[in-house]
Enzyme design. Structure first.
Site, PDB file in Angstrom:
ATOM      1  N   GLU A 275      -4.466   4.079   6.360  1.00 17.98           N
ATOM      2  CA  GLU A 275      -4.380   3.967   4.907  1.00 17.98           C
ATOM      3  C   GLU A 275      -4.990   5.217   4.281  1.00 17.98           C
ATOM      4  OE1 GLU A 275      -6.283   0.779   1.858  1.00 17.98           O
ATOM      5  OE2 GLU A 275      -5.095  -0.071   3.496  1.00 17.98           O
TER       6      GLU A 275
ATOM      7  N   SER B 294     -11.121   1.195   3.374  1.00 18.15           N
ATOM      8  CA  SER B 294     -10.360   0.732   4.539  1.00 18.15           C
ATOM      9  C   SER B 294      -9.600   1.895   5.156  1.00 18.15           C
ATOM     10  CB  SER B 294      -9.380  -0.370   4.139  1.00 18.15           C
ATOM     11  OG  SER B 294     -10.067  -1.509   3.682  1.00 18.15           O
TER      12      SER B 294
ATOM     13  N   ARG C 216       0.803  -1.223   0.000  1.00 16.62           N
ATOM     14  CA  ARG C 216       0.000   0.000   0.000  1.00 16.62           C
ATOM     15  C   ARG C 216       0.844   1.286   0.000  1.00 16.62           C
ATOM     16  NH1 ARG C 216      -2.523  -3.621  -1.174  1.00 16.62           N
ATOM     17  NH2 ARG C 216      -4.511  -4.375  -0.356  1.00 16.62           N
TER      18      ARG C 216
END
Length: 301
Positions: free
Chosen positions: A293, A223, A172
């Protein structure tokens, strides 16, 4: 309010544009200045104008994975929502796509061609530019696996073609995060020659799995936290007893604990405080600090 156009273009330059309706969380203040270029030349003109005016630049794609401050965003916000061009090379199985192209739409397009490799994208409410920057992924797939190259607008206003290997991909993240290097387009290498019905079915299964396990009934940013190595963020939050925990109109989803919902009228600060509460509670219980995130934009002091 339209005040003018960017110099040497017909691209409107707008002042004090609300960003809440341009993000999937539906919270946040206004952009001091806002443009939505339709061409690469217009995007370069926006970048040049901001530099000449000594304004900070923020790039806005699909508006997911973002938390915009209630106080708004200083400087120029550049939206890539109109950069949605797509070119498919039937001989090589490569797709070249503009930064603003929606990921679910791209997944469906590839499936219709019978090209495998992007089925995992179907449930991600983002766009190509954001996927390249953050190495978006789901269902065991990620951007780094299929990306061939990206066209980048460099800080000096020039364009550069960079390979996926040059982007420093990890879970990520990439070396494009927190820089003034902006993604304009991306080229993906897929696997052509499959039965479109089979690829469509696999794509639909991914979508059905996400619809079953994740909340889509209220605005959210996707998320909120990255998954630690040993446990998922959702499991840690749920086992801490935080499902349904609410600050103001911001709530930890009861369906999936790694989602924070805007239950109607939430503020960005309420979401921010809920993120911090979750981090602290999980750290107290498990000695694990959850790293967001979601990207915070603007002032949350």
């Amino acid at each position: 309010m339209n005040l003018a156009c960017l110099p040497q273009t017909q691209c409107p330059l707008q002042h004090h544009v609300s960003l809440a309706e341009l993000t999937t969380l539906n919270v946040g203040g206004s952009a001091e200045w806002f443009v939505a270029p339709r061409t690469v030349a217009e995007l370069q003109a926006a970048y040049t104008w901001a530099q000449e005016e000594a304004l900070p630049i923020t790039v806005l794609g699909a508006g997911s994975n973002l938390l915009v401050s209630d106080r708004g965003v200083a400087g120029l916000v550049i939206s890539t929502k109109h950069l949605r061009y797509l070119k498919s090379d039937l001989e090589t199985g490569q797709l070249t796509v503009g930064a603003g192209y929606p990921l679910p739409k791209l997944a469906h397009y590839a499936a219709k061609l019978g090209w495998r490799g992007l089925e995992w994208m179907v449930g991600i409410p983002g766009s190509v530019g954001g996927a390249v920057v953050m190495n978006a992924g789901a269902h065991g797939g990620c951007t780094a696996e299929r990306l061939v190259s990206a066209v980048i607008l460099e800080p000096d206003g020039t364009l550069a073609v960079v390979s996926a290997r040059e982007l420093g991909y990890a879970y990520r993240t990439s070396n494009l995060q927190d820089t003034q290097r902006f993604v304009l387009q991306a080229t993906w290498q897929l696997e052509p020659g499959y039965d479109p019905a089979q690829v469509k079915a696999a794509t639909q299964k991914h979508l059905s799995d996400r619809l079953r396990s994740q909340p889509y009934d209220f605005p959210n940013c996707g998320s909120v936290f990255r998954n630690p190595q040993e446990r998922t963020a959702g499991w840690l939050i749920e086992q801490t007893g935080l499902k349904g925990y609410q600050i103001g109109r911001a709530q930890v989803s009861e369906k999936h604990a790694n989602f924070i919902l805007n239950c109607g009228g939430a503020t960005a600060m309420e979401v921010y405080h809920l993120i911090r509460h979750v981090q602290t509670a999980v750290a107290d219980r498990w000695s694990v600090w959850l790293h967001p995130e979601v990207k915070l934009i603007g002032d949350f002091a």
